[in-house]
Enzyme design. Structure first.
Site, PDB file in Angstrom:
ATOM      1  N   HIS A   1      38.454  22.777  58.023  1.00 13.86           N
ATOM      2  CA  HIS A   1      39.001  21.525  59.296  1.00 13.86           C
ATOM      3  C   HIS A   1      40.039  20.652  58.261  1.00 13.86           C
ATOM      4  O   HIS A   1      40.804  20.631  59.063  1.00 13.86           O
ATOM      5  CB  HIS A   1      38.065  21.073  59.611  1.00 13.86           C
ATOM      6  CG  HIS A   1      38.172  20.438  60.264  1.00 13.86           C
ATOM      7  ND1 HIS A   1      38.885  21.080  62.145  1.00 13.86           N
ATOM      8  CD2 HIS A   1      38.018  18.894  61.380  1.00 13.86           C
ATOM      9  CE1 HIS A   1      39.333  20.028  63.000  1.00 13.86           C
ATOM     10  NE2 HIS A   1      39.088  18.412  62.123  1.00 13.86           N
ATOM     11  N   VAL A  43      43.245   8.266  58.919  1.00 12.30           N
ATOM     12  CA  VAL A  43      42.441   8.828  57.931  1.00 12.30           C
ATOM     13  C   VAL A  43      42.001  10.568  57.871  1.00 12.30           C
ATOM     14  O   VAL A  43      40.922   9.852  58.738  1.00 12.30           O
ATOM     15  CB  VAL A  43      41.613   8.005  57.687  1.00 12.30           C
ATOM     16  CG1 VAL A  43      40.951   8.326  55.677  1.00 12.30           C
ATOM     17  CG2 VAL A  43      42.276   6.537  57.162  1.00 12.30           C
ATOM     18  N   ILE A  77      39.310  13.333  56.247  1.00 17.52           N
ATOM     19  CA  ILE A  77      38.614  12.946  54.822  1.00 17.52           C
ATOM     20  C   ILE A  77      38.493  13.862  54.229  1.00 17.52           C
ATOM     21  O   ILE A  77      37.481  14.418  55.057  1.00 17.52           O
ATOM     22  CB  ILE A  77      37.463  11.647  54.555  1.00 17.52           C
ATOM     23  CG1 ILE A  77      38.307   9.772  54.339  1.00 17.52           C
ATOM     24  CG2 ILE A  77      37.251  11.986  52.995  1.00 17.52           C
ATOM     25  CD1 ILE A  77      36.820   9.414  54.468  1.00 17.52           C
TER      26      ILE A  77
END
Length: 139
Positions: A74, A66, A68
């Site tokens: 980044h 994952v 986010i």
């Protein structure tokens, strides 16, 4: 029966638990076996799969993780480079299901990771199995 490596980036453990559950259920329901290895983050997933491929022990790979979006650039680097790395492996002939979620927030990740909702972990395993079947047609 195929033997599949699930490589997981464990940065968000609670979300990865859902992705893993979905992937494992699909692989087991199809009658295949699997092993799981853990890496720190999504950028390490292509490298882990490349290392495992050298062993010759696996027929296919499922990459789970994952990413986010945060407040910096980044996110784009991690999302883009992890996907690029997995795509390079597939172009080299490996069978890889990409289950790296790239989302704006945790709520989106939960919907996509939860097996009873979007089940993207299971979807990545299904993609790997479909490509493994396709590969066998050309071998």
């Amino acid at each position: 029966m195929a033997h599949i490596l699930i490589a997981e980036a464990r940065f968000y453990a609670h979300l990865n638990d859902m992705l893993l559950a979905g992937a494992r259920a699909v692989i087991e329901a199809a009658g295949h076996t699997h092993e799981t290895v853990t890496v720190p983050g999504a950028l390490e997933l292509p490298g882990a799969i490349a290392l495992a491929a050298d062993s010759g022990r696996f027929d296919a790979y499922v990459a789970l993780g994952v990413v986010i979006r945060g407040e910096t650039y980044h996110f784009e680097i991690v999302a883009g480079e992890s996907a690029r790395g997995l795509m390079a492996l597939t172009m080299d002939g490996l069978v890889v299901g990409n289950g790296i979620l790239t989302v704006e927030n945790e709520e989106q990740a939960i919907v996509r990771a939860e097996p009873s909702q979007s089940n993207k972990g299971g979807g990545a395993a299904e993609a790997a199995l479909a490509m493994l079947t396709l590969k066998s047609k050309f071998s």
